[in-house]
Motif scaffolding. Structure first.
Motif, PDB file in Angstrom:
ATOM      1  N   ALA A  23      19.218   9.392 -11.867  1.00 32.81           N
ATOM      2  CA  ALA A  23      19.203  10.358 -12.967  1.00 32.81           C
ATOM      3  C   ALA A  23      17.782  10.461 -13.510  1.00 32.81           C
ATOM      4  O   ALA A  23      17.313  11.535 -13.883  1.00 32.81           O
ATOM      5  CB  ALA A  23      20.166   9.915 -14.062  1.00 32.81           C
ATOM      6  N   GLY A  24      17.090   9.332 -13.522  1.00 32.97           N
ATOM      7  CA  GLY A  24      15.708   9.316 -13.974  1.00 32.97           C
ATOM      8  C   GLY A  24      14.833  10.215 -13.132  1.00 32.97           C
ATOM      9  O   GLY A  24      14.079  11.043 -13.648  1.00 32.97           O
ATOM     10  N   PHE A  25      14.959  10.066 -11.821  1.00 35.97           N
ATOM     11  CA  PHE A  25      14.117  10.889 -10.951  1.00 35.97           C
ATOM     12  C   PHE A  25      14.456  12.374 -11.090  1.00 35.97           C
ATOM     13  O   PHE A  25      13.569  13.226 -11.075  1.00 35.97           O
ATOM     14  CB  PHE A  25      14.238  10.428  -9.499  1.00 35.97           C
ATOM     15  N   LEU A  26      15.757  12.671 -11.216  1.00 37.23           N
ATOM     16  CA  LEU A  26      16.155  14.076 -11.408  1.00 37.23           C
ATOM     17  C   LEU A  26      15.544  14.636 -12.681  1.00 37.23           C
ATOM     18  O   LEU A  26      14.961  15.722 -12.698  1.00 37.23           O
ATOM     19  CB  LEU A  26      17.682  14.169 -11.503  1.00 37.23           C
TER      20      LEU A  26
ATOM     21  N   LEU B 231       0.837  -1.203   0.000  1.00 42.07           N
ATOM     22  CA  LEU B 231       0.000   0.000   0.000  1.00 42.07           C
ATOM     23  C   LEU B 231       0.874   1.256   0.000  1.00 42.07           C
ATOM     24  O   LEU B 231       0.534   2.273  -0.613  1.00 42.07           O
ATOM     25  CB  LEU B 231      -0.996   0.008   1.171  1.00 42.07           C
ATOM     26  N   MET B 232       2.038   1.193   0.665  1.00 40.00           N
ATOM     27  CA  MET B 232       2.921   2.360   0.666  1.00 40.00           C
ATOM     28  C   MET B 232       3.439   2.628  -0.739  1.00 40.00           C
ATOM     29  O   MET B 232       3.541   3.773  -1.168  1.00 40.00           O
ATOM     30  CB  MET B 232       4.072   2.155   1.650  1.00 40.00           C
ATOM     31  N   VAL B 233       3.726   1.562  -1.470  1.00 45.94           N
ATOM     32  CA  VAL B 233       4.180   1.721  -2.854  1.00 45.94           C
ATOM     33  C   VAL B 233       3.047   2.289  -3.717  1.00 45.94           C
ATOM     34  O   VAL B 233       3.243   3.184  -4.535  1.00 45.94           O
ATOM     35  CB  VAL B 233       4.665   0.372  -3.421  1.00 45.94           C
TER      36      VAL B 233
ATOM     37  N   VAL C  40       9.232   2.486 -10.614  1.00 47.25           N
ATOM     38  CA  VAL C  40       9.145   1.581  -9.480  1.00 47.25           C
ATOM     39  C   VAL C  40       7.839   0.796  -9.475  1.00 47.25           C
ATOM     40  O   VAL C  40       7.839  -0.426  -9.424  1.00 47.25           O
ATOM     41  CB  VAL C  40       9.266   2.346  -8.139  1.00 47.25           C
ATOM     42  N   ARG C  41       6.726   1.490  -9.575  1.00 44.94           N
ATOM     43  CA  ARG C  41       5.479   0.788  -9.295  1.00 44.94           C
ATOM     44  C   ARG C  41       5.057  -0.108 -10.443  1.00 44.94           C
ATOM     45  O   ARG C  41       4.573  -1.205 -10.221  1.00 44.94           O
ATOM     46  CB  ARG C  41       4.377   1.797  -8.988  1.00 44.94           C
ATOM     47  N   VAL C  42       5.243   0.357 -11.685  1.00 46.49           N
ATOM     48  CA  VAL C  42       4.740  -0.509 -12.763  1.00 46.49           C
ATOM     49  C   VAL C  42       5.740  -1.573 -13.237  1.00 46.49           C
ATOM     50  O   VAL C  42       5.333  -2.713 -13.426  1.00 46.49           O
ATOM     51  CB  VAL C  42       4.182   0.348 -13.923  1.00 46.49           C
TER      52      VAL C  42
ATOM     53  N   MET D 185      12.671   6.169  -2.469  1.00 44.61           N
ATOM     54  CA  MET D 185      11.695   7.194  -2.805  1.00 44.61           C
ATOM     55  C   MET D 185      10.523   7.237  -1.823  1.00 44.61           C
ATOM     56  O   MET D 185       9.933   8.274  -1.593  1.00 44.61           O
ATOM     57  CB  MET D 185      11.163   6.974  -4.237  1.00 44.61           C
ATOM     58  N   VAL D 186      10.180   6.097  -1.245  1.00 52.30           N
ATOM     59  CA  VAL D 186       9.095   6.082  -0.268  1.00 52.30           C
ATOM     60  C   VAL D 186       9.469   6.971   0.920  1.00 52.30           C
ATOM     61  O   VAL D 186       8.678   7.794   1.384  1.00 52.30           O
ATOM     62  CB  VAL D 186       8.802   4.636   0.192  1.00 52.30           C
TER      63      VAL D 186
END
Lengths: 362, 309
Positions: free
Chosen positions: B65-68, B15-17, B212-214, B146-147
């Motif tokens: 780098a992706g998140f940035l 659920l946190m994800v 992350v999620r998918v 990231m969480v």
């Protein structure tokens, strides 16, 4: 002066297009429920559209609208396409059924083709469908052999006959090779929502399901299974609608591929010749609309051979996936020994077969 | 029904994800709205973040780098909205909606070559024996970074708005831009910064989906998450803590209902499917009622500001 020139110009243009009308390309419209890049259902329909373009070249012009929601907005989108001068419109999701027929009433000269539905209220509406349940029978056979936890998961989209046929066919054939097998059904209530599909797959994996069939359109469940396998899991999946070959050889061990191209080419051709007539088409493995993608080496050779035998039997027309004796969920007899259902009965299937637990939402 | 097959540990962990993308987008949008700007383009910014983050992660091989890139991508699209609404004074509602359509279209275009590829996702952190503890190990010490970052961000936003001078100015701009302007604050600059921050957060939320999620890139993959985030901001009456509650509740019930279905619970599936929406709205409305006044919308929300006015 200016206005007059403009009017004259417009008239000339009008006359010109009038004169050209006969050489106009046939305009073919497609209404998609998801994005063309979904990697599944809509992607395959779009491959069919491209095949039409390739076949007829300059003689056709195709247009499409993607991600059209099922419901009131669909009617607007279809109307829009008809107003833009489409000669034939393919509406490619079950939920467009009412909208397609409503628009067809208003545009008697436009041909409408509705995928996976059964409503043909006007002479200019045809329906076409594929016998996906034949493919599910093959996947069910493989799933029954592969499962170790004896729990097979099915991510359903909506509780409509097409899904229920798939669940029943998969279960019957899994049970045939593995009497212990249990069918776990989760309804996502969406055709396309990668995040939700991934969550549904994870919920199944968390609860011990080790083979997942999906009836939703994205590749997210495949990715979820792949992630589980990287963390020490043992989960198998099947490509849905499209081959989903990016997930070979594991977790994706086989796939059901929808091949709409021959049908689209045939029907657009019929519009060109003026031979288009209302019909209801329902072809399967024999007709080439349903194909089984490569069965990977993750499947034991004898299982693969068994699956291929089943495919061959259906291609020859020697075998129907729903051949009696089959009981309904409540234990009552559905099909007697050797009996097979007619298409009308299949197209409105609203019950589980014996052995599947849980109810079907209505 | 076999509820014992649902593991509470795995349920809470997932659920946190599930909640993190919505949480990130919602906390960003809350700051934007606190500054008096209504940006309905959350969905568009999220999907832009999802695609730019995914592409950057593929090309560099590094999820960070992706998140940035996702944060930058989201912020750039948001600043487009900022330029239109703050400088050219276009209508915020219409511009926000256009931003969503724009984002969906552009992301699909630039994501063309990236369908079906797998990116290097974020690994879950491993704190040795802490992560191996039963229950708490997985729930508290076993997530991807990231969480934790999203939770930290909520705390920072809360502290910023409540305790800092800059936060006070931001709120002043949102409550009465004329008064803030009269006091000599740069209304437009503050709002542009808030808009960029909101865009960056939405971008991170989108990238969390695709990385992350998918985790993969698919056209239209946000599938309405941005709208949920917008709704959560309103029902949380513009409070950081309640945004957190709302997002976790929504994510939690989404995951719970799927688990209940899988376990074969004898509850109507229609009800289960609608539950995330119903329960989230109900709970947040109840909290707002109990809290009474004070949780209302910023007074100048969605009103255009021009220094001459």
């Amino acid at each position: 002066m200016k206005l007059r020139t403009l009017l004259a110009g417009a008239m000339a243009l009008g006359l010109a297009t009038g004169a050209q009308a006969q050489d106009d390309p046939v305009k073919v419209g497609f209404i998609y429920v998801g994005p063309v890049g979904d990697g599944g259902w809509t992607y395959q329909h779009d491959q069919g559209r491209l095949a039409v373009e390739e076949e007829f070249g300059d003689k056709v012009e195709t247009v499409y609208q993607e991600s059209v929601p099922e419901g009131a907005d669909a009617e607007r989108a279809i109307t829009q396409m008809a107003l833009q001068g489409a000669d034939i419109i393919f509406t490619t999701s079950f939920g467009f059924m009412e909208a397609t027929n409503a628009v067809a009433a208003k545009f008697p000269d436009v041909k409408f083709e509705h995928a996976t539905g059964f409503m043909r209220e006007h002479p200019n509406v045809s329906t076409y469908d594929a016998r996906f349940y034949e493919g599910r029978a093959v996947l069910g056979t493989i799933a029954g052999h592969l499962t170790e936890t004896n729990k097979i998961g099915y991510i359903g989209s909506f509780p409509i006959p097409e899904n229920i046929q798939g669940i029943n066919a998969a279960y019957l054939h899994a049970r045939k090779v593995n009497p212990e097998v249990e069918m776990v059904v989760t309804w996502a209530y969406t055709w396309f929502d990668p995040a939700k599909e991934a969550d549904a797959a994870r919920a199944m994996i968390d609860q011990g399901v080790d083979v997942i069939l999906q009836h939703t359109d994205s590749t997210a469940p495949q990715a979820a299974a792949q992630e589980a396998n990287e963390n020490g899991g043992r989960v198998f999946t099947f490509g849905q609608a499209s081959d989903m070959e990016a997930f070979k050889p594991l977790p994706r061990v086989a796939s059901i591929i929808d091949n709409w191209a021959p049908y689209y080419i045939e029907r657009v051709g019929a519009v060109m010749d003026g031979t288009w007539e209302q019909q209801a088409t329902w072809a399967g493995i024999a007709g080439g609309e349903v194909e089984i993608g490569e069965i990977t080496d993750a499947v034991p050779a004898d299982v693969k051979a068994e699956a291929e035998e089943l495919i061959a039997a259906m291609a020859d027309g020697n075998y129907h996936p729903f051949t009696g004796p089959i009981n309904k969920q409540d234990g009552s007899v559905w099909l007697e020994e050797g009996e097979t259902p007619d298409d009308g009965e299949l197209a409105s299937m609203d019950f589980y077969v014996e052995g599947i637990s849980g109810g079907i939402p209505n | 029904m076999d509820l014992s097959s649902i593991s509470p540990t795995l349920l809470i962990a997932s659920l946190m994800v599930a909640a993190t993308p919505i949480l990130l987008a919602a906390i960003g949008e809350m700051v934007v709205e606190k500054s008096g700007v209504l940006n309905l383009g959350v969905e568009g910014m999220m999907i832009m973040g999802a695609v730019t983050g995914f592409i950057a992660a593929i090309e560099t091989g590094s999820p960070w780098a992706g998140f940035l890139a996702a944060a930058a991508g989201g912020a750039v699209v948001a600043l487009l909205f900022g330029f239109l609404t703050q400088v050219l004074l276009s209508n915020q509602v219409a511009t926000g909606l256009a931003l969503t359509l724009f984002g969906l279209g552009v992301s699909s275009l630039i994501g063309q070559g990236y369908v079906g590829i797998k990116a290097n996702g974020l690994r879950r952190i491993d704190l040795g024996w802490l992560t191996d503890l039963p229950f708490v190990g997985r729930v508290i010490f076993g997530h991807d970074p990231m969480v934790y970052l999203s939770l930290l961000l909520v705390a920072l936003v809360w502290g910023f708005l409540k305790y800092t001078r800059a936060g006070l100015i931001l709120r002043a701009v949102g409550e009465s831009h004329d008064a803030a302007h009269a006091l000599g604050y740069h209304v437009r600059r503050v709002r542009l910064m808030a808009i960029a921050f909101g865009g960056a957060c939405a971008g991170l939320g989108g990238a969390y989906l695709s990385l992350v999620r998918v985790p993969q890139w698919t056209d239209g993959m946000t599938a309405g998450a941005g709208w949920i985030a917008l709704a959560i901001v309103v029902f949380a009456s513009w409070r950081a803590g309640r945004v957190l509650v709302g997002a976790y509740l929504f994510g939690g019930i989404t995951v719970l209902q799927l688990n209940l279905q899988t376990a074969g619970a004898k509850v109507s599936v229609e009800l289960l499917s609608a539950a995330p929406y119903l329960v989230t709205i109900l709970v947040l409305v109840l909290i707002s009622f109990r809290a009474g006044r004070g949780g209302d919308a910023p007074a100048d929300l969605a009103r255009p500001f021009h220094a001459s006015g």
